[in-house]
Scaffold this active site. Structure first.
Site, PDB file in Angstrom:
ATOM      1  N   LYS A  11       2.020  13.062   3.029  1.00  0.00           N
ATOM      2  CA  LYS A  11       3.168  13.410   2.197  1.00  0.00           C
ATOM      3  C   LYS A  11       3.021  15.035   2.069  1.00  0.00           C
ATOM      4  O   LYS A  11       1.859  15.799   2.522  1.00  0.00           O
ATOM      5  CB  LYS A  11       3.162  12.719   0.806  1.00  0.00           C
ATOM      6  CG  LYS A  11       3.275  11.321   1.043  1.00  0.00           C
ATOM      7  CD  LYS A  11       3.298  10.705  -0.320  1.00  0.00           C
ATOM      8  CE  LYS A  11       3.774   9.178  -0.446  1.00  0.00           C
ATOM      9  NZ  LYS A  11       3.904   8.700  -1.647  1.00  0.00           N
ATOM     10  N   PHE A  59      11.340   5.674 -11.185  1.00  0.00           N
ATOM     11  CA  PHE A  59      10.754   6.787 -10.383  1.00  0.00           C
ATOM     12  C   PHE A  59      11.704   7.393  -9.162  1.00  0.00           C
ATOM     13  O   PHE A  59      11.385   8.230  -8.403  1.00  0.00           O
ATOM     14  CB  PHE A  59       9.553   6.586  -9.867  1.00  0.00           C
ATOM     15  CG  PHE A  59       9.270   5.458  -9.007  1.00  0.00           C
ATOM     16  CD1 PHE A  59       9.371   5.386  -7.864  1.00  0.00           C
ATOM     17  CD2 PHE A  59       8.812   4.126  -9.883  1.00  0.00           C
ATOM     18  CE1 PHE A  59       9.266   4.349  -7.020  1.00  0.00           C
ATOM     19  CE2 PHE A  59       8.824   2.974  -8.831  1.00  0.00           C
ATOM     20  CZ  PHE A  59       8.946   2.939  -7.494  1.00  0.00           C
ATOM     21  N   ARG A  87      -4.110   0.699   4.480  1.00  0.00           N
ATOM     22  CA  ARG A  87      -4.213   0.543   3.018  1.00  0.00           C
ATOM     23  C   ARG A  87      -5.452   0.777   2.288  1.00  0.00           C
ATOM     24  O   ARG A  87      -5.622   1.394   1.205  1.00  0.00           O
ATOM     25  CB  ARG A  87      -3.165  -0.601   2.493  1.00  0.00           C
ATOM     26  CG  ARG A  87      -1.884  -0.668   2.975  1.00  0.00           C
ATOM     27  CD  ARG A  87      -0.983  -1.671   2.239  1.00  0.00           C
ATOM     28  NE  ARG A  87      -0.606  -1.492   0.976  1.00  0.00           N
ATOM     29  CZ  ARG A  87      -0.122  -0.464   0.286  1.00  0.00           C
ATOM     30  NH1 ARG A  87       0.824   0.161   1.315  1.00  0.00           N
ATOM     31  NH2 ARG A  87       0.304  -0.412  -0.915  1.00  0.00           N
ATOM     32  N   THR A  93      -2.682   3.225  -5.275  1.00  0.00           N
ATOM     33  CA  THR A  93      -1.528   4.503  -5.537  1.00  0.00           C
ATOM     34  C   THR A  93      -2.003   5.477  -6.335  1.00  0.00           C
ATOM     35  O   THR A  93      -1.542   6.646  -6.306  1.00  0.00           O
ATOM     36  CB  THR A  93      -0.327   3.543  -5.676  1.00  0.00           C
ATOM     37  OG1 THR A  93      -0.033   2.513  -4.887  1.00  0.00           O
ATOM     38  CG2 THR A  93       0.820   4.384  -5.918  1.00  0.00           C
ATOM     39  N   ARG A 104      -6.641   8.893  -0.869  1.00  0.00           N
ATOM     40  CA  ARG A 104      -6.048   9.474  -2.337  1.00  0.00           C
ATOM     41  C   ARG A 104      -7.131   9.915  -3.289  1.00  0.00           C
ATOM     42  O   ARG A 104      -6.957  10.794  -4.218  1.00  0.00           O
ATOM     43  CB  ARG A 104      -5.204   8.043  -2.814  1.00  0.00           C
ATOM     44  CG  ARG A 104      -3.864   7.974  -2.211  1.00  0.00           C
ATOM     45  CD  ARG A 104      -3.314   6.965  -2.465  1.00  0.00           C
ATOM     46  NE  ARG A 104      -1.900   6.716  -1.900  1.00  0.00           N
ATOM     47  CZ  ARG A 104      -1.430   5.601  -1.839  1.00  0.00           C
ATOM     48  NH1 ARG A 104      -1.787   4.585  -1.874  1.00  0.00           N
ATOM     49  NH2 ARG A 104       0.018   5.653  -1.125  1.00  0.00           N
ATOM     50  N   ASN A 114       0.733  11.620  -4.216  1.00  0.00           N
ATOM     51  CA  ASN A 114      -0.643  11.085  -3.865  1.00  0.00           C
ATOM     52  C   ASN A 114      -0.929  11.022  -2.398  1.00  0.00           C
ATOM     53  O   ASN A 114      -1.577   9.949  -1.936  1.00  0.00           O
ATOM     54  CB  ASN A 114      -0.293   9.222  -4.411  1.00  0.00           C
ATOM     55  CG  ASN A 114       0.663   8.682  -3.888  1.00  0.00           C
ATOM     56  OD1 ASN A 114       1.268   9.089  -2.853  1.00  0.00           O
ATOM     57  ND2 ASN A 114       0.762   7.243  -4.270  1.00  0.00           N
ATOM     58  N   HIS A 117       1.712   7.563   2.471  1.00  0.00           N
ATOM     59  CA  HIS A 117       2.373   6.397   2.263  1.00  0.00           C
ATOM     60  C   HIS A 117       1.862   5.470   3.460  1.00  0.00           C
ATOM     61  O   HIS A 117       1.673   6.217   4.487  1.00  0.00           O
ATOM     62  CB  HIS A 117       3.983   6.712   2.520  1.00  0.00           C
ATOM     63  CG  HIS A 117       4.701   5.384   2.780  1.00  0.00           C
ATOM     64  ND1 HIS A 117       5.097   4.580   1.823  1.00  0.00           N
ATOM     65  CD2 HIS A 117       4.948   4.895   3.950  1.00  0.00           C
ATOM     66  CE1 HIS A 117       5.914   3.625   2.305  1.00  0.00           C
ATOM     67  NE2 HIS A 117       5.750   3.542   3.764  1.00  0.00           N
TER      68      HIS A 117
END
Length: 141
Positions: A11, A59, A87, A93, A104, A114, A117
């Site tokens: 991100k 959100f 993951r 998250t 993260r 964060n 994705h």
């Protein structure tokens, strides 16, 4: 066991911190091969379409605004249990809840910014990969 494909997005917050290489190293050390990758600046239309599943959530607007705030790095990862493995190395998250040593925990600033994705299922991985990549863009590794 067959190798899976999953989509990963680094991100804007993590791209701005220049940690793409560090994140790629983590993918590779976990046995995930990068079979396609591109850096792009998402348009509002692209971000809204990609995150359409969240459109009714409170959100949604903030998520879209964040995802178009700077360039992103989009990649397809391939490996044994790729969805679950990605993951796991991403972490929770909310970075405050992420295990030490996860992407993260190490690179994210907040639940919104964060860092990454990752697809949450094989079905969503297939849909998300097709959103950003044509089949011929995936390399055989």
């Amino acid at each position: 066991m067959a190798k899976e494909l999953t989509l990963s997005i680094i991100k804007p917050d993590a791209v701005a911190k220049s940690v793409i290489g560090e994140i790629y190293t983590r993918f590779e050390k976990a046995g995930l091969d990068i079979v396609a990758a591109k850096m792009t600046q998402l348009s509002r239309e692209q971000a809204e379409s990609f995150y359409d599943i969240h459109r009714a959530r409170p959100f949604f607007k903030d998520l879209v605004d964040f995802m178009i705030s700077g360039p992103v790095m989009i990649q397809v990862l391939k490996g044994e249990n790729a969805v679950a493995k990605n993951r796991e190395i991403m972490g929770a998250t909310n970075p405050k809840e992420a295990a030490p040593g996860t992407i993260r925990a190490d690179f994210a600033d907040s639940i919104d910014a964060n860092a990454v994705h990752g697809s949450d299922s094989l079905e969503n991985a297939a849909r998300e990969i097709a959103f950003f990549f044509e089949p011929h863009e995936l390399c055989n590794r």
